[in-house]
Motif scaffolding. Sequence first.
Motif, PDB file in Angstrom:
ATOM      1  N   UNK A 163     -14.533  -8.642 -37.710  1.00  0.00           N
ATOM      2  CA  UNK A 163     -13.865  -7.834 -39.018  1.00  0.00           C
ATOM      3  C   UNK A 163     -13.816  -8.965 -39.864  1.00  0.00           C
ATOM      4  N   UNK A 164     -12.966 -10.196 -39.656  1.00  0.00           N
ATOM      5  CA  UNK A 164     -12.725 -11.019 -40.443  1.00  0.00           C
ATOM      6  C   UNK A 164     -14.021 -11.993 -41.021  1.00  0.00           C
ATOM      7  N   UNK A 165     -14.832 -12.329 -40.148  1.00  0.00           N
ATOM      8  CA  UNK A 165     -15.828 -13.033 -40.465  1.00  0.00           C
ATOM      9  C   UNK A 165     -16.954 -12.386 -41.354  1.00  0.00           C
ATOM     10  N   UNK A 166     -17.013 -10.971 -41.211  1.00  0.00           N
ATOM     11  CA  UNK A 166     -17.881 -10.403 -42.165  1.00  0.00           C
ATOM     12  C   UNK A 166     -17.182  -9.496 -43.460  1.00  0.00           C
ATOM     13  N   UNK A 170     -10.797  -3.790 -39.606  1.00  0.00           N
ATOM     14  CA  UNK A 170     -10.709  -3.631 -38.296  1.00  0.00           C
ATOM     15  C   UNK A 170     -10.822  -2.209 -37.753  1.00  0.00           C
ATOM     16  N   UNK A 171     -10.145  -1.231 -38.571  1.00  0.00           N
ATOM     17  CA  UNK A 171      -9.910   0.105 -38.132  1.00  0.00           C
ATOM     18  C   UNK A 171     -11.562   0.727 -38.434  1.00  0.00           C
ATOM     19  N   UNK A 172     -12.035   0.356 -39.481  1.00  0.00           N
ATOM     20  CA  UNK A 172     -13.312   0.798 -39.934  1.00  0.00           C
ATOM     21  C   UNK A 172     -14.529   0.487 -38.999  1.00  0.00           C
ATOM     22  N   UNK A 173     -14.295  -0.829 -38.126  1.00  0.00           N
ATOM     23  CA  UNK A 173     -14.997  -1.394 -37.287  1.00  0.00           C
ATOM     24  C   UNK A 173     -14.969  -0.606 -35.803  1.00  0.00           C
ATOM     25  N   UNK A 403     -31.122  -3.240 -45.396  1.00  0.00           N
ATOM     26  CA  UNK A 403     -30.157  -2.079 -45.462  1.00  0.00           C
ATOM     27  C   UNK A 403     -29.269  -1.875 -44.489  1.00  0.00           C
ATOM     28  N   UNK A 404     -29.095  -2.870 -43.672  1.00  0.00           N
ATOM     29  CA  UNK A 404     -27.966  -2.691 -42.434  1.00  0.00           C
ATOM     30  C   UNK A 404     -26.579  -3.132 -43.073  1.00  0.00           C
ATOM     31  N   UNK A 405     -25.567  -2.445 -42.920  1.00  0.00           N
ATOM     32  CA  UNK A 405     -24.181  -2.923 -43.402  1.00  0.00           C
ATOM     33  C   UNK A 405     -23.637  -4.079 -42.492  1.00  0.00           C
ATOM     34  N   UNK A 406     -22.709  -4.593 -43.260  1.00  0.00           N
ATOM     35  CA  UNK A 406     -21.842  -5.752 -42.388  1.00  0.00           C
ATOM     36  C   UNK A 406     -21.145  -4.916 -41.454  1.00  0.00           C
ATOM     37  N   UNK A 407     -20.480  -3.584 -41.744  1.00  0.00           N
ATOM     38  CA  UNK A 407     -19.746  -3.239 -40.629  1.00  0.00           C
ATOM     39  C   UNK A 407     -20.395  -2.557 -39.454  1.00  0.00           C
ATOM     40  N   UNK A 408     -21.711  -2.353 -39.564  1.00  0.00           N
ATOM     41  CA  UNK A 408     -22.582  -2.005 -38.586  1.00  0.00           C
ATOM     42  C   UNK A 408     -23.016  -2.912 -37.612  1.00  0.00           C
ATOM     43  N   UNK A 412     -22.114  -3.892 -33.630  1.00  0.00           N
ATOM     44  CA  UNK A 412     -22.911  -4.203 -32.781  1.00  0.00           C
ATOM     45  C   UNK A 412     -22.855  -5.598 -32.020  1.00  0.00           C
ATOM     46  N   UNK A 413     -21.946  -6.169 -32.643  1.00  0.00           N
ATOM     47  CA  UNK A 413     -21.421  -7.616 -32.157  1.00  0.00           C
ATOM     48  C   UNK A 413     -20.477  -7.428 -30.960  1.00  0.00           C
TER      49      UNK A 413
END
Length: 471
Positions: A163-166, A170-173, A403-408, A412-413
């Motif tokens: 969450x910090x890197x992108x 954190x909750x949305x992730x 078109x892939x968002x940071x949270x997505x 995945x990570x």
Amino acid sequence: MLVTLGFTMVALFMVLIMTKRLTPVVALILVPLAFAVIAGTGVGVGDAVMEQVGKFAPTAALLFFAIVYFGLMIDVGLFDPLIRLILRICGNSPVKVVIGTAVLTSLVSLDGDGSTTFIITVSAMLPLYLRLGLSPVVLTVVANLAAGVMNIIPWGGPTVRAATALGVSPSELFNPMVPSMLAGLAAVVVMAWTLGLSEKRRLAKAGREFGIETVELVEVREPALAGGGPGAGTAHRTTGSAGGAALGGDDDGMTSGALDPDRPTLRPKLIWFNGALTVALLVLLGMDVMPLPFLFMVAAALALLVNFPKPSEQVERIKEHSSSIVAVVSMVFAAAVLTAVLTETGMDTAMARWLVDIVPDAWGPHLAVITGVLSMPLTFFLSNDGFYFGVLPILSEAASHYGISSVEMARASIVGQPVHFTSPLVPAMLLLISLAKVDLADHHKKVIWRSVVLSLVMLVAAVASGVVPFG
């Protein structure tokens, strides 16, 4: 060249320890140094190793005093009532015991600290495994897998790092990843069930081979563990001269120390003090108000002083657990060599960038899924910091063009965490196998492929629920 050297080094290291041609400590030191010389940084790597040793020192201190403290709690009988309770719940069923290990590890993992999780799980379950003749490797495998799945909780390290890197919440992730985590836990239970069945068949086969007519647990009038009341314990009833061997009941030091109801280290009158001290320690660990190594230092000193006031007794208790201490602390410092070589030579960065570069442009729309797959090997031989702050931003930037968002990408990570938790660079895993007195090679042979399956299950669940785009 660095990419080839890096992958060859990791592969050689794994082969040598899994085939037991070298001990993990020797392999962690000599294999990286040999490749550092080949890479042309043999002389300069010394300072890098010392820097890493300094960074690992607090972890080594934590593990040192954690082993002393919880070893003392086993010695004095603090966990005996818990073991009796688990015995009553699980009975003599290997399947129930192994599944219970998965459930207990998952619940304790909610504190977000792997070391604490493994200390509590092994302390509670290992004596039970030894009683029933179950393999301690099964204990370490199931605990490692369950803790790996639970490591994605938002107050744990990986989710916060991603969450910090992108720059996402954190909750949305995490919140959309709950179904994926539950799928992973369900897979852990299934794996525990199959391992339990395997152990049940092994014990039955051993009983037949040794000519045991009956192998069962029966209620006994005497307490099987110190401090128990009438009918609280269980014991093996066998007919045949080799019953103990068939059930894995030969004393190995741990059995006699942890299970002997007449062991001289028992302190039944101090059970409330020891219980209060342990609860206070766990609460302070969860509050994170003081450094963890310091907390364990103080707790171990108090436990020694109150339970064993004579200096000679204190020395004897530390010596009793010295083999476990040396095993885990030596591996922690040896792992500093591997980490230093990967960093100093630039192998870690080169390997990560190579993996990113080899992804064909046509696969761009699938970068989220590709990131989930790459998170397994990358977090195995890289630290979480190295992966989430060094590699993930590069992958996320490339994915944004499709078109892939940071949270997505962040979601995945984190699916590779079950694999990450099996890495020899994870101190908690080293603590786990040391407490259970399990060989790293035996543990890795059973746990690595299962952790890959778990990560894939979590990834498939995330894709199926739509929180990680397939394309």
